[in-house]
Write a protein that holds these residues in place. Sequence first.
Motif, PDB file in Angstrom:
ATOM      1  N   GLU A 113       0.830  -1.208   0.000  1.00  0.00           N
ATOM      2  CA  GLU A 113       0.000   0.000   0.000  1.00  0.00           C
ATOM      3  C   GLU A 113       0.865   1.260   0.000  1.00  0.00           C
ATOM      4  O   GLU A 113       0.550   2.243  -0.692  1.00  0.00           O
ATOM      5  CB  GLU A 113      -0.931  -0.015   1.212  1.00  0.00           C
ATOM      6  CG  GLU A 113      -2.032  -1.064   1.127  1.00  0.00           C
ATOM      7  CD  GLU A 113      -2.897  -1.118   2.371  1.00  0.00           C
ATOM      8  OE1 GLU A 113      -2.449  -0.559   3.415  1.00  0.00           O
ATOM      9  OE2 GLU A 113      -3.994  -1.693   2.324  1.00  0.00           O
ATOM     10  N   THR A 142      -4.804  -0.383  -7.036  1.00  0.00           N
ATOM     11  CA  THR A 142      -5.663  -0.334  -5.851  1.00  0.00           C
ATOM     12  C   THR A 142      -6.702  -1.450  -5.881  1.00  0.00           C
ATOM     13  O   THR A 142      -6.995  -2.083  -4.857  1.00  0.00           O
ATOM     14  CB  THR A 142      -6.363   1.032  -5.761  1.00  0.00           C
ATOM     15  OG1 THR A 142      -5.373   2.068  -5.729  1.00  0.00           O
ATOM     16  CG2 THR A 142      -7.207   1.121  -4.501  1.00  0.00           C
ATOM     17  N   ILE A 145      -5.034  -4.774  -4.927  1.00  0.00           N
ATOM     18  CA  ILE A 145      -4.795  -4.895  -3.490  1.00  0.00           C
ATOM     19  C   ILE A 145      -6.060  -5.314  -2.753  1.00  0.00           C
ATOM     20  O   ILE A 145      -6.027  -6.108  -1.806  1.00  0.00           O
ATOM     21  CB  ILE A 145      -4.262  -3.562  -2.921  1.00  0.00           C
ATOM     22  CG1 ILE A 145      -2.829  -3.326  -3.382  1.00  0.00           C
ATOM     23  CG2 ILE A 145      -4.318  -3.552  -1.398  1.00  0.00           C
ATOM     24  CD1 ILE A 145      -1.828  -4.307  -2.812  1.00  0.00           C
TER      25      ILE A 145
END
Length: 252
Positions: A113, A142, A145
Amino acid sequence: MKRIAVSTAAVASILLGATAANAQDARLKSIVDEVNQATKIAQASQATIDKTADATSKLYTEFKTVLKTNAGLRAYNAQQRRVITKQEEEIEKIKRSIGQIDEIKRQVIPLMEDMIKDLSEFVELDIPFQIDERRERLSNLTDVIDDPNVSDPERFRVILEAYKAEVQYGRSINAYEDTLEDGRSVNFVRVGRVAFYYQTKDGKETATWDQNSRSWVQLGDEFGTPVKQLIRMARSQMPIDVLTLPVKAPAQ
């Protein structure tokens, strides 16, 4: 009468001699038979001895072979025990590593992150070339993740690919068509991260990006042709050549 007596005595003597000779012959024959029997026994004993000697020699040879084999097996077993000891040590190391996996996994996600955050900040502060494409790549990171179906190694691979793409921008020259903020369609051309220009389709307006002010700066007409040539070079429409272009000196 006297003559007959003599004859009888002679006959008796002859008979006694014959009997003695027969007894001697019988004894001699017995001795010969005994010798022959002893010879046969000796021959049988010698055959048994020879057979026993051959068997003993064979057993001795087999015994030496077994000893040699046992010596080899002992050496092999000793080597295998060393291998097993090393394997047991490796197993213990692996067990300890497995015990640390959960802790590593807890640390990997925040690391990834942070990597995405740093890359996003870099893109926003960088020269704004192909900005939509680069922002979309970051948005995909993103999503990766947050996707439970994507493994941590795959997430890390995708993030590294994004970093690699940004690095490659600094080593390449590229021209593409896009729109300015006012909606006009122009040709952009980038030289690594050293210079970034645009030129209108009619070639009447040429500008360079000023990273300090983060704005476009109009260029004089003398740079119209070199920028046009740079666009053609980036598109492989003409060979790479030396051009005179405004490039801002790098800051300390």
